[in-house]
Design a protein around this motif. Structure first.
Motif, PDB file in Angstrom:
ATOM      1  N   ASN A  47       0.826  -1.268   0.287  1.00  0.00           N
ATOM      2  CA  ASN A  47      -0.118   0.125  -0.040  1.00  0.00           C
ATOM      3  C   ASN A  47       0.823   1.443   0.222  1.00  0.00           C
ATOM      4  N   GLY A  48       0.403   2.046  -0.646  1.00  0.00           N
ATOM      5  CA  GLY A  48       1.119   3.738  -0.625  1.00  0.00           C
ATOM      6  C   GLY A  48       2.346   3.688  -1.262  1.00  0.00           C
ATOM      7  N   ASN A  49       2.592   3.034  -2.217  1.00  0.00           N
ATOM      8  CA  ASN A  49       3.963   3.011  -2.777  1.00  0.00           C
ATOM      9  C   ASN A  49       3.957   3.814  -3.996  1.00  0.00           C
ATOM     10  N   MET A  50       5.198   4.482  -4.411  1.00  0.00           N
ATOM     11  CA  MET A  50       5.430   5.223  -5.751  1.00  0.00           C
ATOM     12  C   MET A  50       6.262   4.557  -6.429  1.00  0.00           C
ATOM     13  N   ILE A  51       6.008   3.924  -7.350  1.00  0.00           N
ATOM     14  CA  ILE A  51       6.840   2.973  -8.450  1.00  0.00           C
ATOM     15  C   ILE A  51       6.973   3.723  -9.645  1.00  0.00           C
ATOM     16  N   ARG A  52       8.493   3.775 -10.004  1.00  0.00           N
ATOM     17  CA  ARG A  52       8.785   4.379 -11.387  1.00  0.00           C
ATOM     18  C   ARG A  52       9.743   3.867 -12.121  1.00  0.00           C
ATOM     19  N   THR A  53       9.690   3.380 -13.233  1.00  0.00           N
ATOM     20  CA  THR A  53      10.693   2.304 -13.893  1.00  0.00           C
ATOM     21  C   THR A  53      10.965   2.674 -15.476  1.00  0.00           C
ATOM     22  N   GLU A  54      11.659   2.210 -15.931  1.00  0.00           N
ATOM     23  CA  GLU A  54      11.583   2.238 -17.435  1.00  0.00           C
ATOM     24  C   GLU A  54      10.219   1.627 -18.038  1.00  0.00           C
ATOM     25  N   PHE A 104       6.465   2.883   0.322  1.00  0.00           N
ATOM     26  CA  PHE A 104       8.088   3.180  -0.165  1.00  0.00           C
ATOM     27  C   PHE A 104       7.975   3.771  -1.596  1.00  0.00           C
ATOM     28  N   ILE A 105       9.239   4.497  -1.500  1.00  0.00           N
ATOM     29  CA  ILE A 105       9.390   4.862  -3.286  1.00  0.00           C
ATOM     30  C   ILE A 105      10.442   3.804  -3.928  1.00  0.00           C
ATOM     31  N   VAL A 106       9.908   3.416  -5.116  1.00  0.00           N
ATOM     32  CA  VAL A 106      10.848   2.273  -5.778  1.00  0.00           C
ATOM     33  C   VAL A 106      11.110   2.900  -6.960  1.00  0.00           C
ATOM     34  N   LEU A 159      16.518   2.416  -6.651  1.00  0.00           N
ATOM     35  CA  LEU A 159      16.675   3.004  -5.325  1.00  0.00           C
ATOM     36  C   LEU A 159      15.169   2.580  -4.691  1.00  0.00           C
ATOM     37  N   ILE A 160      15.367   2.259  -3.600  1.00  0.00           N
ATOM     38  CA  ILE A 160      14.331   1.611  -2.610  1.00  0.00           C
ATOM     39  C   ILE A 160      14.539   2.500  -1.413  1.00  0.00           C
ATOM     40  N   CYS A 161      13.554   3.493  -0.946  1.00  0.00           N
ATOM     41  CA  CYS A 161      13.473   4.326   0.066  1.00  0.00           C
ATOM     42  C   CYS A 161      12.155   4.715   0.512  1.00  0.00           C
ATOM     43  N   PRO A 162      11.849   4.695   2.130  1.00  0.00           N
ATOM     44  CA  PRO A 162      10.679   4.916   2.611  1.00  0.00           C
ATOM     45  C   PRO A 162      10.214   6.350   2.197  1.00  0.00           C
TER      46      PRO A 162
END
Length: 353
Positions: free
Chosen positions: A302-309, A322-324, A332-335
């Motif tokens: 829940n509540g995650n920010m995911i940004r990839t290619e 988390f930020i992924v 990068l994996i960071c709260p």
């Protein structure tokens, strides 16, 4: 379009809080951060171009980003680029732009706009800019736009205004990023707005302000009437720009002037300064997860920010808030609560990798 309308788009920042997507070689303003099909600077240029002629829009950026700007903004030419040979904050850059514009058109009014902000209601934004142009042309005021605050945010500067019946208000004072208790007091008082860093004035008025408050800087960059918009300009700037004081337009001019007015606005503004601000802007699924680029499966997450290619397949289980972010072989994996540490993480990673 009004031929007296000009703009300077500020596009020299690195956006290190958006690492690893934003880097010194390819900063955030050149990325499609929200997955809209346009980079932030493209969106900004096109928005402004609905009111201001393309040839009257200047781009202030670092020398290293010249080719990126020309590639992403095909309506611009090299003569519209203000290439900063040294980092000197916003005051010298804005003075450079004002001198260049004033040498072309003594009746010019100019907008100063960041290249990396998100604006939801672009029609309302343009109406606000037009109102500010008309006001600043009539009464020689230095105008800024103030965002109606909806939370006691400690990440923004605040501007206090005097109550009046007119749309524009006289500014009482500027306050840098406050602590939470002070921000709550500002919100409760009802006479504070967020400082968005968007300014409007006539070139005559801003040059008069520099003459009064930063005369040494004006002396350094003023040159002669035959310098700007000629083949002599580039060498003149290279030889003189670094002599300017490193100071912001807020501190150097706005906080020292008594003819500053603010227009309260509400057009769905987001400064997109961090992954958290991007998360707040994006659509989310039922578990409050926001995704850009990736194909995802979430399990008990829940509540995650995911940004990839684009097209990267990502499965997240048991992760909350988390930020992924993945870019060019860096993950990068960071709260989310620790997102302010990303600037320091970026510096450490650059040294190690």
């Amino acid at each position: 379009m009004n031929k007296n309308y000009y703009a300077i788009v500020m596009a020299g920042g690195v956006g290190s809080r958006f690492w690893p997507v934003s880097t010194q070689e390819y900063p955030k303003q050149f990325h499609d951060m929200l997955g809209t099909g346009e980079s932030l600077i493209q969106r900004t240029f096109n928005r402004i171009n609905a009111l201001i002629p393309a040839e009257n829009i200047l781009i202030a950026t670092n020398e290293r980003y010249e080719s990126l700007v020309l590639e992403q903004l095909p309506k611009t030419t090299k003569k519209q680029l203000l290439l900063e040979p040294a980092m000197r904050n916003t005051a010298p850059c804005i003075l450079y732009a004002a001198l260049k514009i004033h040498s072309q058109n003594k009746d010019a009014v100019m907008l100063v706009a960041p290249s990396d902000h998100w604006i939801e209601d672009e029609t309302e934004f343009l109406n606000n800019i037009k109102t500010s142009f008309e006001t600043s042309a009539k009464n020689s005021s230095l105008m800024t736009l103030g965002i109606q605050p909806n939370t006691p945010n400690t990440g923004y500067g605040y501007i206090q205004f005097e109550e009046s019946s007119s749309d524009t208000k006289k500014v009482k004072n500027f306050t840098e990023k406050p602590n939470l208790a002070t921000a709550k007091e500002f919100i409760a008082s009802g006479d504070y707005l967020w400082n968005a860093g968007i300014f409007i004035w006539s070139t005559k008025s801003i040059l008069a302000a520099f003459k009064k408050h930063l005369p040494n800087m004006l002396t350094v960059l003023e040159g002669t009437n035959t310098i700007y918009n000629t083949d002599l300009e580039a060498d003149f700037i290279k030889n003189n720009y670094e002599k300017c004081e490193d100071i912001s337009i807020d501190y150097g001019i706005m906080e020292r002037s008594n003819n500053v007015h603010i227009l309260p606005v509400d057009f769905g503004w987001n400064d997109l300064g961090t992954w958290g601000s991007l998360y707040n802007k994006l659509e989310k699924d039922d578990q409050k997860n926001a995704v850009v680029g990736a194909e995802t499966i979430f399990r008990d997450a829940n509540g995650n920010m995911i940004r990839t290619e684009s097209g990267k397949k990502v499965i997240i289980q048991g992760l909350n808030d988390f930020i992924v972010v993945e870019k060019d072989g860096v993950l990068l994996i960071c709260p989310r609560k620790d997102e302010q540490d990303i600037k320091q993480i970026s510096a450490a990673a650059t040294k190690k990798f």
